[in-house]
Scaffold this motif. Structure first.
Motif, PDB file in Angstrom:
ATOM      1  N   TYR A 225     -17.873 -40.088  16.603  1.00  0.00           N
ATOM      2  CA  TYR A 225     -18.710 -38.812  16.143  1.00  0.00           C
ATOM      3  C   TYR A 225     -18.105 -38.116  14.890  1.00  0.00           C
ATOM      4  CZ  TYR A 225     -21.565 -34.739  17.063  1.00  0.00           C
ATOM      5  OH  TYR A 225     -22.659 -33.918  16.975  1.00  0.00           O
ATOM      6  N   GLN A 228     -19.543 -39.665  12.258  1.00  0.00           N
ATOM      7  CA  GLN A 228     -20.847 -39.241  11.692  1.00  0.00           C
ATOM      8  C   GLN A 228     -20.938 -37.811  11.220  1.00  0.00           C
ATOM      9  OE1 GLN A 228     -23.622 -41.262  12.411  1.00  0.00           O
ATOM     10  NE2 GLN A 228     -21.900 -42.753  12.599  1.00  0.00           N
ATOM     11  N   LYS A 229     -20.176 -36.934  11.840  1.00  0.00           N
ATOM     12  CA  LYS A 229     -20.129 -35.514  11.073  1.00  0.00           C
ATOM     13  C   LYS A 229     -19.593 -35.666   9.824  1.00  0.00           C
ATOM     14  CE  LYS A 229     -20.927 -32.481  12.784  1.00  0.00           C
ATOM     15  NZ  LYS A 229     -22.279 -31.819  12.982  1.00  0.00           N
TER      16      LYS A 229
END
Length: 239
Positions: A225, A228-229
């Motif tokens: 994640y 992804q950020k």
């Protein structure tokens, strides 16, 4: 998936004079307290387990994890210098994985090694207590670094949120609310420590299998994640 230049810059940011002093305070305090306790109480297995569990694993490891995990990327996002890093021909997952490796290494050095030294001071590794808590600190370092690196990626208040999790959720709720212990990195690492000692001095509310699955899942998901950020930050910068 590892970039030496990114790693060097991250090490430089984490081990600057001011941050290195902050990182060294708790390990030094642990060792000093261990020397005093050994001098006053002698070699006692229960005392060693209580001190390593209460001060080293429950306090020192997560706080150092907060400093290393958030410091690996948070300041770059806050001051905008991450834009220059993202402009380089380096894959975003490589940036995150490199920073995670550095954060893990720094957390391990400043938490696991002092835990081992303190354990040998307290009782000479009787009943494998020093080794057990050192292994627990190593395992916890990986999960904490991933979690707090993610926090540093998604929030400008990552240090505050990290300390709230470490000191309020794990230390307070984890000791008062049985259900909260299942969602505690500390308890997961204690399950590993319990396996090492094979005795009852080190216990956990989570089974070894559950702890292993959760440790791996949290580390992988947090790392993914965060990547992804970082991609979304790139898109924002390009727009």
């Amino acid at each position: 998936m590892y970039d030496p230049t990114v790693a060097r810059l991250t090490y430089r940011a984490l081990l600057g004079r001011r941050r290195a002093l902050i990182l060294g305070v708790l390990p030094l305090l642990l060792i000093v307290i261990s020397v005093v306790v050994r001098g006053l109480a002698g070699a006692d297995d229960q005392t060693a387990s209580d001190l390593l569990g209460g001060l080293a694993l429950a306090t020192m490891v997560p706080i150092i994890g907060v400093i290393a995990g958030t410091g690996a990327i948070g300041p770059e996002i806050d001051d905008g210098s991450v834009v220059y890093l993202l402009s380089k021909p380096i894959k975003r997952p490589t940036i995150i994985l490199t920073k995670l490796i550095v954060a893990i290494a720094v957390t391990m050095v400043f938490s696991a090694l002092p835990t081992l030294v303190a354990g040998f001071i307290l009782n000479g590794n009787g009943q494998q207590i020093a080794v057990a808590y050192t292994v627990a600190a190593l395992v916890a370092s990986i999960a904490y670094a991933a979690l707090f690196l993610l926090l540093g990626t998604v929030s400008r208040h990552a240090v505050v949120f990290g300390l709230v999790y470490a000191l309020v959720w794990e230390a307070l709720f984890g000791s008062l609310v049985p259900g909260a212990r299942t969602l505690s990195v500390q308890q997961w690492s204690l399950a590993v420590a319990h396996k090492v000692t094979g005795g009852e001095l080190v216990t956990s509310d989570v089974s070894l299998t559950t702890a292993t699955v959760l440790l791996v899942a949290v580390t992988v998901l947090a790392t993914w994640y965060a990547g992804q950020k970082l991609r979304s930050l790139t898109l924002a910068g390009e727009e």
